[in-house]
Motif scaffolding. Structure first.
Motif, PDB file in Angstrom:
ATOM      1  N   LEU A  37       0.831  -1.204   0.000  1.00 45.85           N
ATOM      2  CA  LEU A  37       0.000   0.000   0.000  1.00 45.85           C
ATOM      3  C   LEU A  37       0.865   1.253   0.000  1.00 45.85           C
ATOM      4  O   LEU A  37       0.578   2.220  -0.714  1.00 45.85           O
ATOM      5  CB  LEU A  37      -0.940   0.018   1.207  1.00 45.85           C
ATOM      6  N   GLY A  38       1.932   1.255   0.789  1.00 51.27           N
ATOM      7  CA  GLY A  38       2.783   2.437   0.903  1.00 51.27           C
ATOM      8  C   GLY A  38       3.363   2.888  -0.415  1.00 51.27           C
ATOM      9  O   GLY A  38       3.278   4.063  -0.784  1.00 51.27           O
ATOM     10  N   ASN A  39       3.956   1.971  -1.146  1.00 50.93           N
ATOM     11  CA  ASN A  39       4.576   2.325  -2.424  1.00 50.93           C
ATOM     12  C   ASN A  39       3.537   2.731  -3.463  1.00 50.93           C
ATOM     13  O   ASN A  39       3.741   3.682  -4.226  1.00 50.93           O
ATOM     14  CB  ASN A  39       5.436   1.175  -2.935  1.00 50.93           C
ATOM     15  N   ALA A  40       2.408   2.043  -3.498  1.00 46.80           N
ATOM     16  CA  ALA A  40       1.353   2.379  -4.465  1.00 46.80           C
ATOM     17  C   ALA A  40       0.800   3.779  -4.195  1.00 46.80           C
ATOM     18  O   ALA A  40       0.666   4.593  -5.116  1.00 46.80           O
ATOM     19  CB  ALA A  40       0.237   1.342  -4.406  1.00 46.80           C
ATOM     20  N   LEU A  41       0.480   4.079  -2.929  1.00 49.39           N
ATOM     21  CA  LEU A  41      -0.049   5.405  -2.595  1.00 49.39           C
ATOM     22  C   LEU A  41       0.970   6.506  -2.856  1.00 49.39           C
ATOM     23  O   LEU A  41       0.639   7.553  -3.412  1.00 49.39           O
ATOM     24  CB  LEU A  41      -0.450   5.444  -1.116  1.00 49.39           C
ATOM     25  N   LYS A  42       2.203   6.271  -2.456  1.00 52.99           N
ATOM     26  CA  LYS A  42       3.255   7.265  -2.672  1.00 52.99           C
ATOM     27  C   LYS A  42       3.419   7.556  -4.160  1.00 52.99           C
ATOM     28  O   LYS A  42       3.515   8.708  -4.570  1.00 52.99           O
ATOM     29  CB  LYS A  42       4.582   6.791  -2.097  1.00 52.99           C
ATOM     30  N   SER A  43       3.415   6.513  -4.969  1.00 56.63           N
ATOM     31  CA  SER A  43       3.584   6.688  -6.413  1.00 56.63           C
ATOM     32  C   SER A  43       2.469   7.518  -7.025  1.00 56.63           C
ATOM     33  O   SER A  43       2.718   8.334  -7.917  1.00 56.63           O
ATOM     34  CB  SER A  43       3.651   5.326  -7.105  1.00 56.63           C
ATOM     35  N   CYS A  46       2.562  11.373  -5.327  1.00 59.05           N
ATOM     36  CA  CYS A  46       3.719  12.177  -5.746  1.00 59.05           C
ATOM     37  C   CYS A  46       3.507  12.858  -7.095  1.00 59.05           C
ATOM     38  O   CYS A  46       4.146  13.859  -7.397  1.00 59.05           O
ATOM     39  CB  CYS A  46       4.971  11.311  -5.831  1.00 59.05           C
ATOM     40  N   ARG A  47       2.623  12.344  -7.905  1.00 55.44           N
ATOM     41  CA  ARG A  47       2.386  12.899  -9.242  1.00 55.44           C
ATOM     42  C   ARG A  47       1.456  14.102  -9.236  1.00 55.44           C
ATOM     43  O   ARG A  47       1.343  14.795 -10.240  1.00 55.44           O
ATOM     44  CB  ARG A  47       1.814  11.826 -10.157  1.00 55.44           C
ATOM     45  N   TYR A  48       0.784  14.363  -8.135  1.00 55.38           N
ATOM     46  CA  TYR A  48      -0.117  15.509  -8.065  1.00 55.38           C
ATOM     47  C   TYR A  48       0.700  16.796  -8.037  1.00 55.38           C
ATOM     48  O   TYR A  48       1.635  16.916  -7.240  1.00 55.38           O
ATOM     49  CB  TYR A  48      -1.004  15.439  -6.824  1.00 55.38           C
ATOM     50  N   PRO A  49       0.342  17.769  -8.864  1.00 56.81           N
ATOM     51  CA  PRO A  49       1.139  19.006  -8.918  1.00 56.81           C
ATOM     52  C   PRO A  49       1.089  19.829  -7.633  1.00 56.81           C
ATOM     53  O   PRO A  49       1.993  20.614  -7.374  1.00 56.81           O
ATOM     54  CB  PRO A  49       0.520  19.776 -10.079  1.00 56.81           C
ATOM     55  N   ASP A  50       0.054  19.656  -6.806  1.00 57.29           N
ATOM     56  CA  ASP A  50      -0.050  20.429  -5.569  1.00 57.29           C
ATOM     57  C   ASP A  50       0.586  19.738  -4.369  1.00 57.29           C
ATOM     58  O   ASP A  50       0.413  20.165  -3.234  1.00 57.29           O
ATOM     59  CB  ASP A  50      -1.515  20.791  -5.280  1.00 57.29           C
ATOM     60  N   VAL A  51       1.361  18.659  -4.615  1.00 57.97           N
ATOM     61  CA  VAL A  51       2.041  17.940  -3.537  1.00 57.97           C
ATOM     62  C   VAL A  51       3.520  18.305  -3.536  1.00 57.97           C
ATOM     63  O   VAL A  51       4.211  18.178  -4.537  1.00 57.97           O
ATOM     64  CB  VAL A  51       1.853  16.412  -3.692  1.00 57.97           C
ATOM     65  N   GLU A  52       3.974  18.766  -2.390  1.00 58.17           N
ATOM     66  CA  GLU A  52       5.378  19.129  -2.215  1.00 58.17           C
ATOM     67  C   GLU A  52       6.207  17.893  -1.872  1.00 58.17           C
ATOM     68  O   GLU A  52       7.306  17.702  -2.377  1.00 58.17           O
ATOM     69  CB  GLU A  52       5.494  20.161  -1.091  1.00 58.17           C
ATOM     70  N   LEU A  53       5.674  17.029  -0.999  1.00 61.30           N
ATOM     71  CA  LEU A  53       6.382  15.831  -0.572  1.00 61.30           C
ATOM     72  C   LEU A  53       5.398  14.742  -0.229  1.00 61.30           C
ATOM     73  O   LEU A  53       4.363  14.999   0.389  1.00 61.30           O
ATOM     74  CB  LEU A  53       7.231  16.145   0.672  1.00 61.30           C
ATOM     75  N   CYS A  54       5.723  13.525  -0.614  1.00 61.99           N
ATOM     76  CA  CYS A  54       4.972  12.355  -0.187  1.00 61.99           C
ATOM     77  C   CYS A  54       5.978  11.231  -0.026  1.00 61.99           C
ATOM     78  O   CYS A  54       6.722  10.911  -0.954  1.00 61.99           O
ATOM     79  CB  CYS A  54       3.886  11.973  -1.189  1.00 61.99           C
TER      80      CYS A  54
END
Length: 111
Positions: A37-43, A46-54
């Protein structure tokens, strides 16, 4: 940090040590989850333009929990997590649908 919620059955907990005044920066604890779940959610997130860090981490191999940290430029981290979970669910549904269609075609071709 919140203690384990084994007795309550809660699978997702917001880390209580986070600064409550900044909704853009949160750490979530997923109990009984791991790298899948962790890797799938992070992936996805992270692609959202309004996300600074995930990022996610597993505190210890014998501790059945995964920590997910989200920092955004605008929307709340909780909203981004909800969006990520919805998008992950849609990807899983699509993958399952394509697999089932291909399996039917394979079985028909094998007859």
């Amino acid at each position: 940090m919140m203690t384990s919620d084994k007795g309550t059955g809660r699978r997702l907990v917001l880390l209580s040590g986070d600064d409550k005044s900044n909704e853009k920066c949160r750490t979530f604890v997923f109990h009984n989850e791991d790298h899948t779940l962790g890797n799938a959610l992070k992936s996805i997130i992270c692609r959202y333009p309004d996300v600074e860090l995930c990022a996610y981490s597993m505190p210890h191999p014998f501790e059945p929990k995964m920590l997910l940290r989200i920092q955004t430029y605008g929307p709340s981290a909780v909203d981004i997590l909800r969006r990520g979970l919805r998008d992950l669910e849609a990807i899983c549904d699509h993958t399952l649908s394509v697999y089932e269609e291909e399996l039917i075609q394979f079985k028909q071709a094998s007859m």
